[in-house]
Motif scaffolding. Structure first.
Motif, PDB file in Angstrom:
ATOM      1  N   MET A   1      14.186   1.831  14.494  1.00  0.00           N
ATOM      2  CA  MET A   1      14.475   0.812  15.499  1.00  0.00           C
ATOM      3  C   MET A   1      14.381  -0.570  14.872  1.00  0.00           C
ATOM      4  O   MET A   1      13.393  -0.924  14.265  1.00  0.00           O
ATOM      5  CB  MET A   1      13.475   0.922  16.664  1.00  0.00           C
ATOM      6  N   GLN A   2      15.413  -1.370  14.984  1.00  0.00           N
ATOM      7  CA  GLN A   2      15.408  -2.729  14.448  1.00  0.00           C
ATOM      8  C   GLN A   2      15.091  -3.701  15.572  1.00  0.00           C
ATOM      9  O   GLN A   2      15.713  -3.663  16.634  1.00  0.00           O
ATOM     10  CB  GLN A   2      16.778  -3.074  13.853  1.00  0.00           C
ATOM     11  N   THR A   3      14.097  -4.554  15.384  1.00  0.00           N
ATOM     12  CA  THR A   3      13.736  -5.523  16.410  1.00  0.00           C
ATOM     13  C   THR A   3      13.853  -6.933  15.864  1.00  0.00           C
ATOM     14  O   THR A   3      14.026  -7.138  14.680  1.00  0.00           O
ATOM     15  CB  THR A   3      12.280  -5.318  16.878  1.00  0.00           C
ATOM     16  N   HIS A   4      13.689  -7.871  16.781  1.00  0.00           N
ATOM     17  CA  HIS A   4      13.764  -9.282  16.396  1.00  0.00           C
ATOM     18  C   HIS A   4      12.392  -9.927  16.404  1.00  0.00           C
ATOM     19  O   HIS A   4      12.296 -11.134  16.419  1.00  0.00           O
ATOM     20  CB  HIS A   4      14.688 -10.044  17.349  1.00  0.00           C
ATOM     21  N   LEU A   5      11.345  -9.123  16.403  1.00  0.00           N
ATOM     22  CA  LEU A   5      10.023  -9.729  16.374  1.00  0.00           C
ATOM     23  C   LEU A   5       9.826 -10.696  15.218  1.00  0.00           C
ATOM     24  O   LEU A   5       9.173 -11.721  15.375  1.00  0.00           O
ATOM     25  CB  LEU A   5       8.939  -8.638  16.318  1.00  0.00           C
ATOM     26  N   PRO A   6      10.377 -10.420  14.016  1.00  0.00           N
ATOM     27  CA  PRO A   6      10.210 -11.404  12.944  1.00  0.00           C
ATOM     28  C   PRO A   6      10.778 -12.778  13.281  1.00  0.00           C
ATOM     29  O   PRO A   6      10.501 -13.729  12.564  1.00  0.00           O
ATOM     30  CB  PRO A   6      10.950 -10.765  11.765  1.00  0.00           C
ATOM     31  N   HIS A   7      11.569 -12.861  14.354  1.00  0.00           N
ATOM     32  CA  HIS A   7      12.004 -14.185  14.825  1.00  0.00           C
ATOM     33  C   HIS A   7      10.809 -15.117  14.969  1.00  0.00           C
ATOM     34  O   HIS A   7      10.878 -16.297  14.663  1.00  0.00           O
ATOM     35  CB  HIS A   7      12.703 -14.045  16.174  1.00  0.00           C
ATOM     36  N   LEU A   8       9.690 -14.559  15.443  1.00  0.00           N
ATOM     37  CA  LEU A   8       8.527 -15.399  15.673  1.00  0.00           C
ATOM     38  C   LEU A   8       7.940 -15.905  14.371  1.00  0.00           C
ATOM     39  O   LEU A   8       7.170 -16.865  14.364  1.00  0.00           O
ATOM     40  CB  LEU A   8       7.470 -14.610  16.465  1.00  0.00           C
ATOM     41  N   ALA A   9       8.302 -15.286  13.273  1.00  0.00           N
ATOM     42  CA  ALA A   9       7.817 -15.777  11.976  1.00  0.00           C
ATOM     43  C   ALA A   9       8.398 -17.142  11.647  1.00  0.00           C
ATOM     44  O   ALA A   9       7.933 -17.823  10.749  1.00  0.00           O
ATOM     45  CB  ALA A   9       8.186 -14.797  10.874  1.00  0.00           C
ATOM     46  N   MET A  10       9.417 -17.548  12.382  1.00  0.00           N
ATOM     47  CA  MET A  10      10.028 -18.849  12.112  1.00  0.00           C
ATOM     48  C   MET A  10       9.503 -19.928  13.058  1.00  0.00           C
ATOM     49  O   MET A  10      10.121 -20.954  13.269  1.00  0.00           O
ATOM     50  CB  MET A  10      11.549 -18.742  12.253  1.00  0.00           C
ATOM     51  N   LEU A  11       8.321 -19.683  13.614  1.00  0.00           N
ATOM     52  CA  LEU A  11       7.768 -20.651  14.552  1.00  0.00           C
ATOM     53  C   LEU A  11       7.637 -22.035  13.954  1.00  0.00           C
ATOM     54  O   LEU A  11       7.667 -23.030  14.654  1.00  0.00           O
ATOM     55  CB  LEU A  11       6.388 -20.170  15.021  1.00  0.00           C
ATOM     56  N   GLY A  12       7.435 -22.103  12.658  1.00  0.00           N
ATOM     57  CA  GLY A  12       7.414 -23.409  12.009  1.00  0.00           C
ATOM     58  C   GLY A  12       6.077 -24.107  12.056  1.00  0.00           C
ATOM     59  O   GLY A  12       5.978 -25.284  11.761  1.00  0.00           O
ATOM     60  N   LEU A  13       5.013 -23.379  12.398  1.00  0.00           N
ATOM     61  CA  LEU A  13       3.721 -24.024  12.587  1.00  0.00           C
ATOM     62  C   LEU A  13       3.285 -24.816  11.378  1.00  0.00           C
ATOM     63  O   LEU A  13       2.921 -25.976  11.476  1.00  0.00           O
ATOM     64  CB  LEU A  13       2.681 -22.949  12.909  1.00  0.00           C
ATOM     65  N   GLU A 541      -4.207 -16.265  13.094  1.00  0.00           N
ATOM     66  CA  GLU A 541      -5.234 -15.418  13.705  1.00  0.00           C
ATOM     67  C   GLU A 541      -5.933 -16.140  14.846  1.00  0.00           C
ATOM     68  O   GLU A 541      -6.430 -15.507  15.783  1.00  0.00           O
ATOM     69  CB  GLU A 541      -6.266 -15.008  12.648  1.00  0.00           C
ATOM     70  N   GLU A 542      -5.995 -17.458  14.767  1.00  0.00           N
ATOM     71  CA  GLU A 542      -6.670 -18.248  15.799  1.00  0.00           C
ATOM     72  C   GLU A 542      -5.724 -18.712  16.898  1.00  0.00           C
ATOM     73  O   GLU A 542      -6.161 -19.343  17.855  1.00  0.00           O
ATOM     74  CB  GLU A 542      -7.339 -19.472  15.153  1.00  0.00           C
ATOM     75  N   THR A 543      -4.440 -18.421  16.767  1.00  0.00           N
ATOM     76  CA  THR A 543      -3.470 -18.848  17.759  1.00  0.00           C
ATOM     77  C   THR A 543      -3.533 -17.925  18.982  1.00  0.00           C
ATOM     78  O   THR A 543      -3.416 -16.710  18.843  1.00  0.00           O
ATOM     79  CB  THR A 543      -2.048 -18.820  17.178  1.00  0.00           C
ATOM     80  N   PRO A 544      -3.718 -18.454  20.178  1.00  0.00           N
ATOM     81  CA  PRO A 544      -3.786 -17.618  21.376  1.00  0.00           C
ATOM     82  C   PRO A 544      -2.497 -16.823  21.570  1.00  0.00           C
ATOM     83  O   PRO A 544      -1.391 -17.352  21.394  1.00  0.00           O
ATOM     84  CB  PRO A 544      -3.994 -18.620  22.514  1.00  0.00           C
ATOM     85  N   LEU A 545      -2.628 -15.555  21.932  1.00  0.00           N
ATOM     86  CA  LEU A 545      -1.468 -14.687  22.117  1.00  0.00           C
ATOM     87  C   LEU A 545      -0.460 -15.245  23.118  1.00  0.00           C
ATOM     88  O   LEU A 545       0.754 -15.103  22.912  1.00  0.00           O
ATOM     89  CB  LEU A 545      -1.922 -13.292  22.539  1.00  0.00           C
ATOM     90  N   PRO A 546      -0.898 -15.873  24.226  1.00  0.00           N
ATOM     91  CA  PRO A 546       0.111 -16.394  25.161  1.00  0.00           C
ATOM     92  C   PRO A 546       1.115 -17.350  24.518  1.00  0.00           C
ATOM     93  O   PRO A 546       2.263 -17.429  24.954  1.00  0.00           O
ATOM     94  CB  PRO A 546      -0.737 -17.110  26.222  1.00  0.00           C
ATOM     95  N   LEU A 547       0.703 -18.074  23.472  1.00  0.00           N
ATOM     96  CA  LEU A 547       1.631 -18.988  22.827  1.00  0.00           C
ATOM     97  C   LEU A 547       2.752 -18.238  22.113  1.00  0.00           C
ATOM     98  O   LEU A 547       3.893 -18.697  22.073  1.00  0.00           O
ATOM     99  CB  LEU A 547       0.890 -19.886  21.835  1.00  0.00           C
ATOM    100  N   PHE A 548       2.433 -17.076  21.537  1.00  0.00           N
ATOM    101  CA  PHE A 548       3.477 -16.277  20.895  1.00  0.00           C
ATOM    102  C   PHE A 548       4.500 -15.789  21.929  1.00  0.00           C
ATOM    103  O   PHE A 548       5.704 -15.794  21.693  1.00  0.00           O
ATOM    104  CB  PHE A 548       2.866 -15.086  20.167  1.00  0.00           C
ATOM    105  N   PHE A 549       3.992 -15.391  23.082  1.00  0.00           N
ATOM    106  CA  PHE A 549       4.907 -14.899  24.101  1.00  0.00           C
ATOM    107  C   PHE A 549       5.690 -16.042  24.755  1.00  0.00           C
ATOM    108  O   PHE A 549       6.835 -15.850  25.177  1.00  0.00           O
ATOM    109  CB  PHE A 549       4.130 -14.085  25.144  1.00  0.00           C
ATOM    110  N   ALA A 550       5.090 -17.225  24.812  1.00  0.00           N
ATOM    111  CA  ALA A 550       5.839 -18.384  25.288  1.00  0.00           C
ATOM    112  C   ALA A 550       6.988 -18.689  24.326  1.00  0.00           C
ATOM    113  O   ALA A 550       8.098 -19.046  24.748  1.00  0.00           O
ATOM    114  CB  ALA A 550       4.926 -19.591  25.429  1.00  0.00           C
ATOM    115  N   SER A 551       6.737 -18.537  23.022  1.00  0.00           N
ATOM    116  CA  SER A 551       7.799 -18.737  22.043  1.00  0.00           C
ATOM    117  C   SER A 551       8.877 -17.668  22.194  1.00  0.00           C
ATOM    118  O   SER A 551      10.069 -17.947  22.059  1.00  0.00           O
ATOM    119  CB  SER A 551       7.218 -18.707  20.627  1.00  0.00           C
TER     120      SER A 551
END
Length: 659
Positions: A1-13, A541-551
């Protein structure tokens, strides 16, 4: 299964550091020479300012204990992360291709080494964009702002220990939530020092440090390449300085540390390893979470980044929420009242100190009044009917402020800060109906070119304008032509030359880098490098999970999601925490709640595995059979959900100076 989760790797933090340097410099076409008009404009600047005033140079050199030669930091693979030798060309008088006022600031920021600020207080300057400050505590060093990355911080502290002795770190102070003031924490602490360590930060520090750039990170990262000139050569026709310091750091591991004590009010007193400190809480100034402090024992005031030897940004060109000019000015006024009568030395998170009560108060008042002047006069002109562009062109600092080098446009500018004040009160719309729903750039460009009489006619007019030194008008004309005909090489080259001249005349380091990067990309194209976020794993690791889902919600493709209804559980087995994601009305909603029975799919996984997916360190295909992940329900529905998320477009190296 191919997903786009790595999209979040480009958050740019962490990529707000300015990117990874140029991926094409070996074969890059470089800038043009300074024109006669540019040489004349820069000459006029030199005549208008007291460039021979040596006070700042004396202050920037005062207390020098030693300089590291060469000041160069590499990672384990030999990649250069920081190299002050790149700026050895900055000496003597300014060349025609650099604004002489910016050249002066660049020379000051070249002065580097370990300095004694006052007895018991030391600074390491020029080892990264920001400063490390060391304060003598009862049992060891109190370290203030450990730079951007572990390698640069480790090198700076090792150099200090060579000169001052091998004391332990007894406490950490994070003055604010920008990454160049906390990211190097893992380079300065041993495991033993972490035990019982005093860590002090302003209220909101952890949330703001991990979240400021999450939602808009990809756009900020791309724009930061322009603002900080990360693709430009270090030369008299390239990048010379940011105004705040030499440059952003180009890599290295980034970490963070949970505070043990929070500053939440002004006047709060804390015993820091036997040294009493009085803190001033200054949120929503230069950073969302920020503080200054005073050390009565040493009569030293640390202004963090609330005050600097430059006009700072009310709006930063990489993109950020507009800062409150009135609050910012008010905090400086409060600092004068609280500490101005006693402080005998000021030091900050950037630049060099100021000594003497009279000079310190003059410095603080000048900075205070600069921000308030921009705020008040912008509103005065707006209330008289002026638009942002008109205010930007009209507004000039009074003579008592503009000749003060600490208020000059080296980082922020009066021009774009005035627009920021307007935006804070009135938003993007200037009230003119023609600007309510204008054509997008490519359509407008084509219409302008046709109205003028075709591309050749536009080029002819632009060349005449260029020859007269009317570079802002030339850029406006040619920008329309390039958006109408992006393959028109003559237009691209003339616009690049125009941006060269605008960059060479700019007093602001970011303005120079923006113009010259635009010229660079007109000649060489956008970047192609893929950027990994593995270096900021500890921060994530310290980033709250809701922020990932908001992204994730911000990457939902509205047209593709039209009419779709999906319900997905993300169940984090190690945290015993479930996140419910629901798609309806082309919107992705998120909430922390118990798993919804009958959901289309439930993904059971651990947070570490999720972070591996986020940073691109693992793919869902590779972990389907891991003990850390399982999927219940419809895998087709899960696949459909991920297909609604936009894939990264060219690693977010999108076009800026063309369609």
């Amino acid at each position: 299964m191919q997903t786009h989760l790595p999209h979040l790797a480009m958050l740019g933090l962490a990529l707000i550091l300015g990117g990874c340097g140029d991926d094409q410099q070996a074969s890059a076409r470089t800038g043009s020479a300074a024109s006669a008009a540019t040489a004349a404009a820069n000459g006029a600047v030199a005549e208008s300012l007291p460039l021979g005033d040596q006070q700042d140079f004396e202050d920037a050199s005062r207390g020098l204990i030693a300089s590291q030669k060469p000041l160069k930091v590499t990672d384990a693979n030999g990649r250069v992360l920081w190299n002050m030798e790149d700026y050895a060309f900055i000496e003597g008088d300014a060349p025609d291709s650099v604004n002489p006022s910016l050249w002066r600031q660049a020379k000051l920021n070249n002065i580097n080494g370990l300095f004694e600020v006052t007895k018991g207080v030391y600074q390491l300057r020029g080892f990264d964009l920001a400063n490390i400050s060391l304060i003598q505590g009862k049992t060891g060093w109190i370290l203030v702002d450990p730079l951007t990355t572990a390698p640069t911080a480790r090198n700076a502290l090792a150099f200090a220990r060579e000169q001052l002795g091998d004391q332990k770190i007894s406490a950490i102070i994070f003055t604010h939530s920008h990454i160049d003031h906390f990211g190097g924490i893992d380079g300065v602490l041993s495991d033993a020092e972490r035990e019982h360590l005093q860590v002090i930060a302003p209220e909101g520090f952890m949330e703001e440090a991990s979240s400021e750039n999450i939602l808009a990170g990809p756009t900020m990262q791309r724009r930061a390449q322009y603002m900080y000139g990360s693709r430009l050569p270090r030369s008299a026709t390239g990048h010379v300085d940011t105004g705040l310091g030499k440059q952003q750091t180009f890599g290295g591991d980034i970490g963070i540390l949970e505070p043990t004590e929070i500053v939440s009010k002004t006047g709060q007193r804390i015993d820091v390893d036997g040294v009493e400190m009085v803190f001033q809480y200054t949120p929503a100034s230069e950073a969302p979470a920020e503080m200054t402090f005073y050390i009565p024992q040493y009569k030293a005031f640390c202004g963090a980044e609330v005050v600097s030897h430059t006009l700072h940004n009310l709006y930063t060109l990489r993109g950020a929420k507009v800062r409150d000019a009135l609050k910012w000015s008010g905090y400086i006024d409060e600092a004068i009242t609280l500490f101005g009568q006693d402080a005998e030395v000021y030091f900050g998170s950037h630049h060099w100190p100021v000594w003497g009560k009279e000079r310190i108060n003059s410095f603080l008042k000048s900075q205070r009044d600069t921000y308030k002047f921009i705020h008040d006069q912008t509103l005065r002109l707006a209330n008289a009917g002026y638009t942002p562009k008109e205010i930007s062109a009209e507004l000039k600092l009074p003579s008592t402020l503009e000749k003060n080098f600490a208020n000059r446009d080296y980082y922020g500018t009066v021009s774009h800060n005035a627009k920021a004040v307007y935006q804070a009160y009135f938003g993007w719309y200037d009230g003119n109906p023609a600007n309510l729903n204008p054509l997008p750039p490519a359509e407008a460009g084509a219409a302008y070119v046709e109205a003028i009489g075709g591309a050749d006619k536009v080029l002819g007019i632009a060349q005449q304008s260029y020859d007269k030194g009317q570079y802002r008008w030339t850029a406006e004309l040619l920008n329309h032509l390039v958006f109408a005909q992006p393959d028109n090489q003559a237009a691209r080259e003339l616009l690049a030359k125009t941006y060269d001249q605008l960059g060479y005349q700019a007093e602001s380091g970011p303005w120079r880098d923006v113009y010259l990067t635009g010229a660079y990309e007109l000649r060489n194209g956008p970047p192609t490098k893929v950027i990994s976020l593995g270096e900021i794993a500890r921060l994530l690791e310290e980033t709250p999970l809701p922020l990932f889902f908001a992204s994730m919600a911000a990457s939902l493709n509205g047209p593709r999601a039209d009419g779709k209804q999906l319900l997905i559980n993300f169940n984090f087995t190690d945290l015993k925490e479930n996140h419910v994601l629901q798609v309806e009305n082309a919107v992705l909603h998120h909430r922390i709640a118990a798993p919804v029975a009958g959901a289309d799919a439930t993904v059971n996984l651990t947070k570490p595995l999720f972070l591996k997916l986020v940073t691109g360190g693992a793919g869902l295909k590779d972990t389907l059979f891991s003990d850390e992940l399982s999927i219940e329900g419809s895998r087709l529905s899960l696949l459909e959900f991920f297909q609604l998320l936009d894939k990264p477009q060219g690693n977010f190296n999108f076009n800026i100076i063309e369609p």
